[in-house]
Design a protein around this motif. Structure first.
Motif, PDB file in Angstrom:
ATOM      1  N   VAL A 227      -5.878  -8.981  16.994  1.00 11.29           N
ATOM      2  CA  VAL A 227      -5.244 -10.103  16.315  1.00 11.29           C
ATOM      3  C   VAL A 227      -4.240 -10.719  17.267  1.00 11.29           C
ATOM      4  O   VAL A 227      -3.667 -10.051  18.119  1.00 11.29           O
ATOM      5  N   THR A 228      -4.046 -12.006  17.138  1.00 13.56           N
ATOM      6  CA  THR A 228      -3.140 -12.723  18.010  1.00 13.56           C
ATOM      7  C   THR A 228      -2.339 -13.717  17.186  1.00 13.56           C
ATOM      8  O   THR A 228      -2.878 -14.376  16.319  1.00 13.56           O
ATOM      9  N   PHE A 229      -1.040 -13.783  17.452  1.00 18.35           N
ATOM     10  CA  PHE A 229      -0.236 -14.832  16.829  1.00 18.35           C
ATOM     11  C   PHE A 229       0.744 -15.356  17.856  1.00 18.35           C
ATOM     12  O   PHE A 229       1.088 -14.686  18.832  1.00 18.35           O
ATOM     13  N   GLU A 230       1.200 -16.600  17.655  1.00 21.46           N
ATOM     14  CA  GLU A 230       2.050 -17.211  18.658  1.00 21.46           C
ATOM     15  C   GLU A 230       3.024 -18.181  18.002  1.00 21.46           C
ATOM     16  O   GLU A 230       2.780 -18.715  16.919  1.00 21.46           O
ATOM     17  N   LYS A 324     -15.516  -6.208   0.748  1.00 17.79           N
ATOM     18  CA  LYS A 324     -14.078  -5.975   0.779  1.00 17.79           C
ATOM     19  C   LYS A 324     -13.484  -6.446   2.106  1.00 17.79           C
ATOM     20  O   LYS A 324     -14.184  -6.566   3.101  1.00 17.79           O
ATOM     21  N   ALA A 325     -12.206  -6.711   2.074  1.00 20.94           N
ATOM     22  CA  ALA A 325     -11.460  -7.082   3.279  1.00 20.94           C
ATOM     23  C   ALA A 325     -10.156  -6.276   3.291  1.00 20.94           C
ATOM     24  O   ALA A 325      -9.823  -5.592   2.321  1.00 20.94           O
ATOM     25  N   PHE A 326      -9.419  -6.346   4.394  1.00 18.18           N
ATOM     26  CA  PHE A 326      -8.177  -5.602   4.541  1.00 18.18           C
ATOM     27  C   PHE A 326      -7.021  -6.559   4.848  1.00 18.18           C
ATOM     28  O   PHE A 326      -7.128  -7.406   5.748  1.00 18.18           O
ATOM     29  N   TRP A 327      -5.914  -6.420   4.099  1.00 16.35           N
ATOM     30  CA  TRP A 327      -4.648  -7.025   4.491  1.00 16.35           C
ATOM     31  C   TRP A 327      -3.821  -5.921   5.150  1.00 16.35           C
ATOM     32  O   TRP A 327      -3.639  -4.841   4.587  1.00 16.35           O
ATOM     33  N   VAL A 328      -3.316  -6.215   6.355  1.00 16.64           N
ATOM     34  CA  VAL A 328      -2.534  -5.217   7.093  1.00 16.64           C
ATOM     35  C   VAL A 328      -1.199  -5.834   7.487  1.00 16.64           C
ATOM     36  O   VAL A 328      -1.158  -6.950   8.026  1.00 16.64           O
ATOM     37  N   THR A 329      -0.106  -5.104   7.224  1.00 20.15           N
ATOM     38  CA  THR A 329       1.238  -5.582   7.568  1.00 20.15           C
ATOM     39  C   THR A 329       1.831  -4.686   8.645  1.00 20.15           C
ATOM     40  O   THR A 329       1.897  -3.456   8.500  1.00 20.15           O
ATOM     41  N   TYR A 350      -8.117  -8.827   7.864  1.00 22.75           N
ATOM     42  CA  TYR A 350      -9.307  -8.421   8.601  1.00 22.75           C
ATOM     43  C   TYR A 350     -10.524  -8.513   7.674  1.00 22.75           C
ATOM     44  O   TYR A 350     -10.529  -7.911   6.601  1.00 22.75           O
ATOM     45  N   LEU A 351     -11.541  -9.250   8.115  1.00 20.97           N
ATOM     46  CA  LEU A 351     -12.788  -9.317   7.382  1.00 20.97           C
ATOM     47  C   LEU A 351     -13.793  -8.341   8.017  1.00 20.97           C
ATOM     48  O   LEU A 351     -13.754  -8.110   9.233  1.00 20.97           O
ATOM     49  N   VAL A 352     -14.671  -7.789   7.219  1.00 22.05           N
ATOM     50  CA  VAL A 352     -15.613  -6.790   7.703  1.00 22.05           C
ATOM     51  C   VAL A 352     -17.008  -7.411   7.694  1.00 22.05           C
ATOM     52  O   VAL A 352     -17.503  -7.823   6.660  1.00 22.05           O
TER      53      VAL A 352
END
Length: 353
Positions: A227-230, A324-329, A350-352
């Motif tokens: 994952v990337t954020f800016e 299903k998908a995942f939210w991760v903090t 995150y999508l699977v």
């Protein structure tokens, strides 16, 4: 009495004659040979003096025809140009003495003129339909919002998006169609940051119009989850170190969906992130990736996963996407030399698939 003795002796002589004489085996020299003829995608495989009883014809490693030897060994119609491999084997009919002879060759279908005819349409409720009426060509479609993903839709397929945005579908040759979706309710951002980012409070990240990006996306298709954020021309890249394919990429069938779920569950462990499991990189965009700093190598910096949530994935961008998908903090504290402090919570989806 003499007649009976003569008959018995005669029978014994006949039995010895047939049982004691060694059988003469007739050996056939097997030969497999064929001629190929192709017109308008129609391939004809002609027998060219093959010698044997039965035959088997394989194309590209798969059985295509088998049976008794005939003048025409097979006729096949191809829907597109391309290179192939053919093998013909002939067999004897000598009972226990099994023998065979084979011949193989490469061939190409080149006589067809491809006709590309495809388009996309918006059906409403986030659904986009692809219709491919092309002839003599097997098209490969790319969804620009899923970097590197190949659409396996056949002649028609529906993609289901869950948020407004611009979505581009293209062929391998660059021919592209773009659909703008504007009628969906506002959805939860796929990435958020709450806290201080070099003095900027709760920054709005750049380059997040769509779900994914090839070079710096929410989840890059790579050897591991990325994952990337800016913000403020500075980029943070989070990469899991496990060299495995959790998503569809060059090897789409490496993992079944359920295996991918289990993989993500193992990756997203609550608690501190170690350098053995993750590589969090920070770098100046203008200077490029070569200017990166590993956050976990800077004094006083730390990262941890504080929340993992599994949610239903009702609208699937692609048919193969998981249910299903995942939210991760992530909780991040980074004191980067000559830049400042990042202190806050980064949440991403995150999508699977």
């Amino acid at each position: 009495m003499k007649l009976e003795r003569f008959s018995l002796l005669y029978c014994l002589l006949l039995f010895c004659l047939f049982s004691c004489t060694e059988k003469e085996e007739v050996s056939t020299v097997l030969k497999a040979d064929f001629i190929l003829s192709e017109t308008n995608g129609k391939l004809v495989v002609l027998n060219n003096g093959s010698v044997g009883y039965n035959y088997r014809l394989n194309i590209d490693g798969e059985r295509a025809k088998a049976g008794r030897l005939t003048d025409t060994l097979g006729v096949f119609q191809y829907g597109g140009n391309g290179s192939h491999y053919i093998s013909v084997c002939v067999y004897n009919n000598n009972g226990d003495k099994y023998e065979h002879h084979c011949k193989d060759a490469n061939f190409s279908i080149e006589s067809l003129t491809p006709i590309i005819d495809w388009d996309v349409s918006y059906l409403g409720d986030g659904k986009v339909q692809i219709v491919d009426d092309s002839k003599y060509i097997n098209n490969t479609f790319y969804l620009g919002n899923l970097c590197g993903y190949l659409l396996r839709i056949g002649k028609s397929g529906i993609l289901h998006f869950d948020r407004n945005g611009s979505y581009t579908i293209s062929l391998g040759d660059g021919d592209a169609r773009t659909i703008e979706i504007t009628d969906l309710p506002e959805a939860e951002p796929l990435q958020t940051f709450t806290g201080d980012f070099f003095g900027e409070t709760n920054p709005q990240f750049k380059n997040l119009t769509n779900q994914f990006y090839c070079s710096y996306g929410l989840l890059a298709i790579a050897y591991s989850p990325v994952v990337t954020f800016e913000s403020q021309d500075f980029r943070i890249l989070l990469r899991n170190n496990q060299s495995f394919y959790p998503t569809q990429s060059a090897y789409p069938d490496l993992l079944r969906i359920n295996d991918k779920y289990e993989y993500f569950k193992k990756v997203f462990k609550l608690g501190p992130i170690s350098k053995d499991d993750w590589t969090p990189l920070a770098y100046n965009i203008s200077l490029g990736l070569n200017s990166y700093v590993n956050i976990l190598n800077t004094e006083g910096s730390s990262m941890e996963i504080v929340e993992v949530e599994e949610v239903a994935n009702d609208k699937k961008m692609i048919p193969e996407m998981g249910d299903k998908a995942f939210w991760v903090t992530f909780k991040i504290y980074a004191d980067l030399p000559d830049k400042g402090i990042i202190d806050g919570y980064f949440k991403t989806k995150y999508l699977v698939y």
